[in-house]
Design an enzyme around this catalytic site. Structure first.
Site, PDB file in Angstrom:
ATOM      1  N   GLY A 102      -3.873  10.452 -27.754  1.00 49.69           N
ATOM      2  CA  GLY A 102      -4.878   9.501 -27.080  1.00 49.69           C
ATOM      3  C   GLY A 102      -6.199   9.599 -27.946  1.00 49.69           C
ATOM      4  O   GLY A 102      -6.658   8.579 -27.883  1.00 49.69           O
TER       5      GLY A 102
ATOM      6  N   GLU B 255      -5.138   6.636 -30.171  1.00 50.43           N
ATOM      7  CA  GLU B 255      -5.156   5.508 -29.457  1.00 50.43           C
ATOM      8  C   GLU B 255      -6.590   5.050 -29.214  1.00 50.43           C
ATOM      9  O   GLU B 255      -6.871   3.934 -29.081  1.00 50.43           O
ATOM     10  CB  GLU B 255      -4.495   5.708 -28.119  1.00 50.43           C
ATOM     11  CG  GLU B 255      -2.916   6.195 -28.227  1.00 50.43           C
ATOM     12  CD  GLU B 255      -2.401   6.468 -26.983  1.00 50.43           C
ATOM     13  OE1 GLU B 255      -2.623   7.499 -26.399  1.00 50.43           O
ATOM     14  OE2 GLU B 255      -1.494   5.557 -26.455  1.00 50.43           O
TER      15      GLU B 255
ATOM     16  N   ALA C 224      -4.998  13.567 -25.269  1.00 52.76           N
ATOM     17  CA  ALA C 224      -5.273  13.639 -24.077  1.00 52.76           C
ATOM     18  C   ALA C 224      -5.500  15.082 -23.894  1.00 52.76           C
ATOM     19  O   ALA C 224      -4.772  15.849 -24.436  1.00 52.76           O
ATOM     20  CB  ALA C 224      -4.411  13.007 -23.182  1.00 52.76           C
TER      21      ALA C 224
ATOM     22  N   GLU D 218       2.937  12.314 -28.955  1.00 52.64           N
ATOM     23  CA  GLU D 218       3.553  12.554 -27.661  1.00 52.64           C
ATOM     24  C   GLU D 218       4.980  13.141 -27.348  1.00 52.64           C
ATOM     25  O   GLU D 218       5.560  13.978 -26.424  1.00 52.64           O
ATOM     26  CB  GLU D 218       3.260  11.330 -26.809  1.00 52.64           C
ATOM     27  CG  GLU D 218       1.770  11.126 -26.453  1.00 52.64           C
ATOM     28  CD  GLU D 218       0.879  10.445 -27.522  1.00 52.64           C
ATOM     29  OE1 GLU D 218       1.505  10.441 -28.668  1.00 52.64           O
ATOM     30  OE2 GLU D 218      -0.065   9.977 -27.092  1.00 52.64           O
TER      31      GLU D 218
END
Ligand code: HXC
Length: 259
Positions: free
Chosen positions: A112, A115, A66, A135
């Site tokens: 992300g 993910e 992200a 993270e």
């Protein structure tokens, strides 16, 4: 379709999707996520698309996570909304899609980004790819389904080790862990994904959808056995089932219509 952060093109029933923010290592900012939500919804509803290949622009990264700069000053409520919206509109939408999505992991797949790859139905990694959920180095945990999907794919022990250490793993380790289906030289990444989708494209589309739905039910506590029985029964009501059996009996290739 014209997007700012994605390159999207349909060729021979395959949607080729490239996350195109190379300077930021294809990090997923809000706009990219909104565009992804749009294109995933499109892929799902059009019969023209029989499978999707997602990759990252350039040779360095699939997606490096992200966009950290964008959520740097978020509070708890905003963080929760970010995760919920992303999961529903993009990550779950991909996993629940009626046609196969393949992640072609061409470099770093982090946070992300991993993910996103894990939400896809299959993953192929370039031999120089690096995968991880870093993270905790930011004081966060994965929020786009990573704790769940990594555990489903590699089991509890390895998932906890990868998430709590934040270590990146090699493509070879990812293959050994069951996190990716295949590892190939970077130059062969898209052709390997095409090889798989070209086989799927020859199969009965409604049966392919039913198979994906039943497998996903197994990993998401959605009463997988009952889902399979229901989906199996529905297959008998399709014209493609009649065509498949007729083609077998007549010793010819089936021509499926997705009906
Ligand atoms: C924003 C990013 C980024 C990211 C890289 N960049 N990753 N920008 N968000 N996730 C930007 C850098 O700021 C830099 O731009 C440019 O991309 C190149 O990156 P460098 O760090 O200079 O490259 P390099 O030294 O080769 O290191 C590569 C890297 C590193 C190891 C991949 O970039 C890195 O660690 N990135 C962050 C990985 C990460 O922590 N991901 C998880 C994010 S949290 P500038 O303009 O500065 O030069 C997450 C949460 C998901 O994903 C859940 C949300 C609900």
């Amino acid at each position: 379709m014209a997007y700012q952060n994605l390159i999207s093109e349909v060729k021979e029933h395959i949607l080729y999707l490239t996350i195109n923010r190379e300077k930021a290592l294809n990090a997923l900012n809000k706009d990219t996520l909104a565009e992804l939500a749009d294109v995933v919804a499109f892929a799902n509803k059009t019969d023209e698309v029989r499978g999707v290949i997602i990759t990252g622009a350039g040779e360095k990264a699939f997606v490096a996570g992200a966009d950290i700069k964008e959520f740097a000053d978020y509070n708890g409520k905003q963080g929760k909304e970010l995760a919920k919206r992303g999961q529903e509109q993009v990550f779950d939408a991909i996993e629940n899609a009626t046609k196969p999505f393949i992640a072609a992991i061409n470099g770093f797949a982090l946070g992300g980004g991993l993910e996103l790859a894990m939400a896809c139905h299959m993953r192929i990694a370039a031999d120089n790819a690096r995968l991880g959920l870093p993270e905790v180095t930011l004081g966060l945990i994965p929020g786009y389904g990573g704790t769940q999907r990594l555990t489903q794919l590699v089991g509890k022990g390895k998932a906890i080790e990868m998430i709590t250490t934040a270590n990146m793993i090699t493509a070879a380790d990812a293959l050994a862990f069951g996190l990716v289906n295949h590892v190939v030289p970077q130059a062969d990444l898209i052709s390997k994904a095409e090889e798989i989708l070209n086989l799927v494209k020859q199969r009965a589309p409604l049966a392919v959808s039913a198979a994906i739905k039943s497998v996903i039910a197994a990993v998401n506590n959605h009463n997988g056995y009952a889902t399979e029985i229901e989906a199996f029964g529905k297959c008998f009501e399709t014209a493609d089932f009649k065509e498949g059996v007729a083609a077998f009996v007549e010793k010819r290739k089936a021509i499926f219509k997705g009906k």
